[in-house]
Design an enzyme around this catalytic site. Structure first.
Site, PDB file in Angstrom:
ATOM      1  N   CYS A   2       9.924   1.692   2.962  1.00  0.00           N
ATOM      2  CA  CYS A   2      11.213   2.314   2.671  1.00  0.00           C
ATOM      3  C   CYS A   2      11.514   3.342   3.766  1.00  0.00           C
ATOM      4  O   CYS A   2      10.676   3.670   4.574  1.00  0.00           O
ATOM      5  CB  CYS A   2      11.153   3.030   1.326  1.00  0.00           C
ATOM      6  SG  CYS A   2      10.608   1.966  -0.007  1.00  0.00           S
ATOM      7  N   ARG A  27      14.057  -0.391   7.911  1.00  0.00           N
ATOM      8  CA  ARG A  27      12.754  -0.289   7.223  1.00  0.00           C
ATOM      9  C   ARG A  27      12.805  -0.898   5.835  1.00  0.00           C
ATOM     10  O   ARG A  27      11.777  -1.223   5.247  1.00  0.00           O
ATOM     11  CB  ARG A  27      12.336   1.175   7.124  1.00  0.00           C
ATOM     12  CG  ARG A  27      12.151   1.896   8.449  1.00  0.00           C
ATOM     13  CD  ARG A  27      11.883   3.361   8.237  1.00  0.00           C
ATOM     14  NE  ARG A  27      10.644   3.578   7.524  1.00  0.00           N
ATOM     15  CZ  ARG A  27       9.464   3.737   8.137  1.00  0.00           C
ATOM     16  NH1 ARG A  27       9.408   3.714   9.458  1.00  0.00           N
ATOM     17  NH2 ARG A  27       8.363   3.914   7.451  1.00  0.00           N
ATOM     18  N   TRP A  75      12.753  -0.752  -0.004  1.00  0.00           N
ATOM     19  CA  TRP A  75      12.241  -2.123  -0.001  1.00  0.00           C
ATOM     20  C   TRP A  75      11.372  -2.202  -1.235  1.00  0.00           C
ATOM     21  O   TRP A  75      10.304  -1.598  -1.313  1.00  0.00           O
ATOM     22  CB  TRP A  75      11.419  -2.392   1.259  1.00  0.00           C
ATOM     23  CG  TRP A  75      10.993  -3.824   1.400  1.00  0.00           C
ATOM     24  CD1 TRP A  75      11.767  -4.882   1.785  1.00  0.00           C
ATOM     25  CD2 TRP A  75       9.693  -4.356   1.134  1.00  0.00           C
ATOM     26  NE1 TRP A  75      11.026  -6.028   1.791  1.00  0.00           N
ATOM     27  CE2 TRP A  75       9.754  -5.748   1.392  1.00  0.00           C
ATOM     28  CE3 TRP A  75       8.496  -3.809   0.703  1.00  0.00           C
ATOM     29  CZ2 TRP A  75       8.652  -6.597   1.230  1.00  0.00           C
ATOM     30  CZ3 TRP A  75       7.395  -4.646   0.546  1.00  0.00           C
ATOM     31  CH2 TRP A  75       7.493  -6.027   0.805  1.00  0.00           C
ATOM     32  N   ASN A 101       7.975   6.866  -0.406  1.00  0.00           N
ATOM     33  CA  ASN A 101       7.640   5.604   0.268  1.00  0.00           C
ATOM     34  C   ASN A 101       6.144   5.422   0.120  1.00  0.00           C
ATOM     35  O   ASN A 101       5.370   6.312   0.443  1.00  0.00           O
ATOM     36  CB  ASN A 101       8.030   5.651   1.754  1.00  0.00           C
ATOM     37  CG  ASN A 101       7.605   4.374   2.485  1.00  0.00           C
ATOM     38  OD1 ASN A 101       7.487   3.308   1.880  1.00  0.00           O
ATOM     39  ND2 ASN A 101       7.340   4.494   3.780  1.00  0.00           N
ATOM     40  N   GLY A 102       5.711   4.279  -0.411  1.00  0.00           N
ATOM     41  CA  GLY A 102       4.278   4.023  -0.590  1.00  0.00           C
ATOM     42  C   GLY A 102       4.056   3.390  -1.953  1.00  0.00           C
ATOM     43  O   GLY A 102       4.988   2.940  -2.606  1.00  0.00           O
ATOM     44  N   GLU A 488       4.723 -18.492  17.159  1.00  0.00           N
ATOM     45  CA  GLU A 488       5.663 -17.367  17.245  1.00  0.00           C
ATOM     46  C   GLU A 488       7.103 -17.861  17.219  1.00  0.00           C
ATOM     47  O   GLU A 488       7.961 -17.288  16.552  1.00  0.00           O
ATOM     48  CB  GLU A 488       5.375 -16.550  18.501  1.00  0.00           C
ATOM     49  CG  GLU A 488       6.344 -15.429  18.777  1.00  0.00           C
ATOM     50  CD  GLU A 488       6.439 -14.395  17.669  1.00  0.00           C
ATOM     51  OE1 GLU A 488       5.595 -14.406  16.750  1.00  0.00           O
ATOM     52  OE2 GLU A 488       7.389 -13.587  17.697  1.00  0.00           O
ATOM     53  N   LYS A 492       9.873 -16.772  14.385  1.00  0.00           N
ATOM     54  CA  LYS A 492      11.182 -16.210  14.745  1.00  0.00           C
ATOM     55  C   LYS A 492      12.281 -16.981  14.029  1.00  0.00           C
ATOM     56  O   LYS A 492      13.184 -16.417  13.430  1.00  0.00           O
ATOM     57  CB  LYS A 492      11.399 -16.275  16.254  1.00  0.00           C
ATOM     58  CG  LYS A 492      10.581 -15.319  17.063  1.00  0.00           C
ATOM     59  CD  LYS A 492      11.043 -13.872  16.987  1.00  0.00           C
ATOM     60  CE  LYS A 492      10.433 -12.990  15.972  1.00  0.00           C
ATOM     61  NZ  LYS A 492       9.021 -12.794  15.820  1.00  0.00           N
ATOM     62  N   GLU A 495      12.200 -16.577  10.044  1.00  0.00           N
ATOM     63  CA  GLU A 495      12.435 -15.256   9.431  1.00  0.00           C
ATOM     64  C   GLU A 495      13.865 -14.761   9.610  1.00  0.00           C
ATOM     65  O   GLU A 495      14.309 -13.879   8.887  1.00  0.00           O
ATOM     66  CB  GLU A 495      11.454 -14.212   9.942  1.00  0.00           C
ATOM     67  CG  GLU A 495      11.632 -13.779  11.369  1.00  0.00           C
ATOM     68  CD  GLU A 495      10.664 -12.656  11.735  1.00  0.00           C
ATOM     69  OE1 GLU A 495      10.363 -11.799  10.892  1.00  0.00           O
ATOM     70  OE2 GLU A 495      10.200 -12.652  12.887  1.00  0.00           O
ATOM     71  N   HIS A 511      -2.513 -35.479  13.089  1.00  0.00           N
ATOM     72  CA  HIS A 511      -3.342 -35.342  11.872  1.00  0.00           C
ATOM     73  C   HIS A 511      -2.486 -34.944  10.673  1.00  0.00           C
ATOM     74  O   HIS A 511      -2.953 -34.250   9.777  1.00  0.00           O
ATOM     75  CB  HIS A 511      -4.437 -34.295  12.127  1.00  0.00           C
ATOM     76  CG  HIS A 511      -5.315 -34.654  13.273  1.00  0.00           C
ATOM     77  ND1 HIS A 511      -6.349 -35.554  13.190  1.00  0.00           N
ATOM     78  CD2 HIS A 511      -5.265 -34.274  14.579  1.00  0.00           C
ATOM     79  CE1 HIS A 511      -6.916 -35.694  14.381  1.00  0.00           C
ATOM     80  NE2 HIS A 511      -6.283 -34.931  15.243  1.00  0.00           N
ATOM     81  N   LYS A 610      10.909  -4.010   8.362  1.00  0.00           N
ATOM     82  CA  LYS A 610      10.381  -3.938   9.725  1.00  0.00           C
ATOM     83  C   LYS A 610       8.866  -3.762   9.735  1.00  0.00           C
ATOM     84  O   LYS A 610       8.197  -4.258  10.616  1.00  0.00           O
ATOM     85  CB  LYS A 610      11.023  -2.790  10.485  1.00  0.00           C
ATOM     86  CG  LYS A 610      10.574  -2.673  11.928  1.00  0.00           C
ATOM     87  CD  LYS A 610      10.853  -3.950  12.710  1.00  0.00           C
ATOM     88  CE  LYS A 610      10.333  -3.883  14.130  1.00  0.00           C
ATOM     89  NZ  LYS A 610      10.429  -5.211  14.798  1.00  0.00           N
TER      90      LYS A 610
HETATM   91  C1  AGP Z   1       7.618 -10.358  13.185  1.00  0.00           C
HETATM   92  O1  AGP Z   1       8.861 -10.763  13.717  1.00  0.00           O
HETATM   93  C2  AGP Z   1       7.735  -9.807  11.796  1.00  0.00           C
HETATM   94  N1  AGP Z   1       8.703  -8.767  11.725  1.00  0.00           N
HETATM   95  C3  AGP Z   1       6.387  -9.448  11.190  1.00  0.00           C
HETATM   96  O2  AGP Z   1       5.621 -10.620  11.151  1.00  0.00           O
HETATM   97  C4  AGP Z   1       5.577  -8.363  11.929  1.00  0.00           C
HETATM   98  O3  AGP Z   1       5.121  -8.869  13.157  1.00  0.00           O
HETATM   99  C5  AGP Z   1       4.362  -8.018  11.058  1.00  0.00           C
HETATM  100  O4  AGP Z   1       4.832  -7.469   9.846  1.00  0.00           O
HETATM  101  C6  AGP Z   1       3.390  -7.031  11.732  1.00  0.00           C
HETATM  102  O5  AGP Z   1       4.046  -5.819  11.953  1.00  0.00           O
HETATM  103  P1  AGP Z   1       3.340  -4.748  12.913  1.00  0.00           P
HETATM  104  O6  AGP Z   1       3.225  -5.364  14.275  1.00  0.00           O
HETATM  105  O7  AGP Z   1       4.252  -3.556  12.896  1.00  0.00           O
HETATM  106  O8  AGP Z   1       1.978  -4.440  12.340  1.00  0.00           O
END
Ligand code: AGP
Length: 615
Positions: A2, A27, A75, A101-102, A488, A492, A495, A511, A610
């Site tokens: 959050c 966030r 969040w 937050n937590g 990767e 991308k 997500e 396979h 994020k």
């Molecule tokens: C990647 O595009 C995502 N936002 C997510 O997988 C991110 O890489 C992951 O949550 C790890 O975050 P960090 O690098 O801040 O630890």
């Protein structure tokens, strides 16, 4: 995670807090709220499911005018996104409000005991218990607000970044932190700011104090800044000067932060390299490694921990370290590693990779490794975040603030730093012939220019994206150094466009995944002219024979894949080991444009945040 922001000072808090929430919305953004204490002493709380814009529409034109206030963008962890579960939360009376937050791990026990003492909690959240707990301590003891918050938190198990305002103390914010970040800003005009990170503070002041775990701060316009630990030890605040600039957290004319950050990569890679490659001397300087060289020299294994994109950077590093440092590498999802009762030896070296430096699973995995004496090296992007505080040494990626939820420039900066680490260790151990080493560091130093050449193809990639934007599935295939890039690229796409995409080693296709191939399936091959190119060409032929709509990311001048694929994107030739820094860029642009064509919220994709600071 959050977003938390708070202000106390000579000016109206509302505009400052709302602006701060907008900067923190990356966030978490399923609901938002704000609380102020007005000049007549009233505590106002407005909160709403949805984004900050929905909150301000809900509040309308009659905005609060009080000079103390705090805001929260959520969040959801406990309780779905709705108006009641949004923060701030009040206690039993109208006296105080909190934002958090937590995760309060023992909230159910606390909630039950509060209910037994007559408290009625309105929400399903864990956070609300903090408001009732603090208020109960105030009502049943002679403690002041500062000490009451400390006393209440001593009963709490879990993580918190917490801010409290109390209408009986209208000139004072109380902030507390444990395993969830909080930054204090010190204004020139006697104002104080508190936020989850520096982005809401940078436009007001560069003087900050990073609150440490189990510290509680009192920010009072009259008595100033005081910090104590939960156990009441007095802490002398250490003021730091923020290194980021305001424009680094603005969109700078781009439609989305993600697009800006994709185009920032030549500069962010330069910043990651700066001061670490010396072409004249033909050497790499990594102080965090040199200061603990005996750990690396004697390492029997390197364990790489991370999540999501950072885990993919770790997979690239596995190829780099085994090729150049000649040390066995294992790459682990931090979330799996920490619960697996892993075998960790004191002569293991652990590399923890995290853009935010706040990912809860990565932080916890580091603590697990440190418990048995492993040396932990952090690769992080946010200065002063939790993970760099926990590691024995490390290297910042210096990519600048990454606001878009989908990680782009942070990934290429991570790979640049990991490449320098592997080359540096390999060179110190005498594993790399001098000529090859000096050629590699010269090539790495020139990568930003090559990335610029790839970015010049953005208009072409936009056209290709139109061919694929209606797909419901996609397959990304690569071998060797390009296998992590296949993963990767798939992440991308999924997500931000919500298309189901999977990455596989190209050889693995036979396979199982080849059963997915039909005339509609987009198959993206990452096929630069490297050691395994011929093998990948065979895989392309196998897919072509079974339908599939083929896109190839290939080296300039490629003929073989170009003759088979429906579309190609060319990248400049470079050493196999450095090619991931180039091949990922077209995939970033492709996923960005496909998401925009699908009207997706690119910077704040549904269900995501994020940084995942909860387990
Ligand atoms: C990647 O595009 C995502 N936002 C997510 O997988 C991110 O890489 C992951 O949550 C790890 O975050 P960090 O690098 O801040 O630890």
């Amino acid at each position: 995670m959050c977003g938390i922001v708070a202000y106390v000072g000579p000016n109206p808090a509302f505009p400052i807090v709302i602006e701060g929430l907008k900067r923190l919305e990356y966030r978490g953004y399923d609901s938002a709220g704000i609380a102020t204490i007005e000049k007549d002493g009233a505590l106002t709380v407005s909160k709403k499911k949805g984004k900050v814009a929905d909150l301000t529409s809900h509040i309308g034109k009659l905005t609060p005018t009080g000079s103390i206030g705090m805001g929260h963008t959520r969040w959801a962890t406990h309780g779905p996104p709705n108006d009641i579960n949004a923060h701030p939360h009040k206690g039993a009376s109208d006296r105080l409000a909190i934002i958090h937050n937590g995760i309060i791990e023992n909230f159910a026990t606390i909630k039950e005991s509060l209910k037994c003492r007559g408290h009625n909690l309105a929400s399903e959240t864990d956070s609300e218990v903090l408001a009732h707990l603090i208020e109960e301590v105030l009502d049943t003891s002679s403690l002041g607000l500062f000490d009451a918050v400390r006393a209440a938190l001593s009963q709490v198990v879990g993580a918190y970044a917490l801010v409290v305002i109390d209408k009986k103390n209208p000139g004072r914010l109380i902030a507390a932190r444990k395993s969830s970040p909080l930054v204090i800003g010190i204004g020139e005009d006697g104002a104080y700011y508190v936020a989850s990170d520096a982005t809401p503070i940078i436009s007001h002041t560069k003087n900050v104090v990073y609150l440490e775990d189990e510290e509680v701060a009192s920010l009072d316009v009259e008595s100033g800044l005081r910090i104590r630990t939960i156990s009441n030890d007095i802490i002398t605040p250490e003021v730091h000067a923020l290194e980021i600039e305001l424009e680094s957290i603005e969109k700078g004319g781009y439609e989305h932060f993600m697009l800006k950050e994709i185009f920032e990569q030549p500069q962010s890679i330069r910043d990651s390299i700066r001061g670490r490659i010396n072409l004249q001397l033909g050497e790499i300087k990594m102080q965090g490694i040199d200061d603990h060289w005996e750990k690396w020299e004697n390492a029997s294994r390197i364990l790489i921990l991370g999540c999501g994109t950072s885990w993919h950077a770790g997979l690239v590093a596995e190829y780099l370290f085994e090729e150049f440092a000649r040390i066995p590498v294992e790459v682990e999802y931090a979330s799996e590693f920490r619960y697996r009762n892993p075998i960790i030896r004191p002569d293991d070296v652990v590399i923890a990779i995290s853009q935010s430096g706040e990912t809860a699973d990565t932080l916890a995995a580091i603590k697990t490794a440190k418990e048995v004496g492993a040396h932990v090296f952090g690769v992080c992007n946010v200065v002063g975040s939790s993970i760099p505080r926990e590691t024995d040494s490390g290297a910042y990626t210096h990519a600048g603030p990454e606001i878009g939820v989908a990680s782009t420039k942070a990934f290429t900066s991570q790979v640049a730093v990991l490449s320098m680490m592997a080359l540096h260790i390999g060179n110190k151990k005498g594993n790399i012939p001098r000529e090859r080493f000096t050629r590699l560091i010269a090539e790495l130093n020139n990568i930003p220019e090559l990335v610029e050449q790839v970015l010049d193809q953005a208009p072409r990639i936009d056209e290709i994206a139109k061919q694929f934007s209606k797909a419901e599935n996609a397959l990304y295939l690569g071998r060797g150094y390009q296998f992590p890039i296949a993963l990767e690229g798939a992440l991308k796409l999924k997500e931000i466009s919500y298309i189901h995409a999977e990455g596989y080693p190209a050889a693995e296709m036979k396979h199982g995944p080849i059963a997915l191939i039909d005339d509609d399936m987009p198959v993206i091959f990452i096929a630069p002219m490297d050691d395994v190119y011929e093998k990948v060409v065979s895989n392309v032929q196998e897919v072509k024979a079974r339908g599939g709509r083929l896109l190839g990311v290939v080296t300039e001048g490629d003929k073989d894949v170009a003759s088979l694929a429906d579309h190609i994107i060319e990248i400049p030739r470079c050493d196999d080991a450095l090619a991931p820094l180039l091949s990922v860029v077209p995939l970033q642009l492709l996923s960005y444009r496909m998401a925009v064509l699908r009207d997706c919220n690119v910077d704040q994709p549904r269900n995501l945040a994020k940084s995942v600071t909860v387990e």
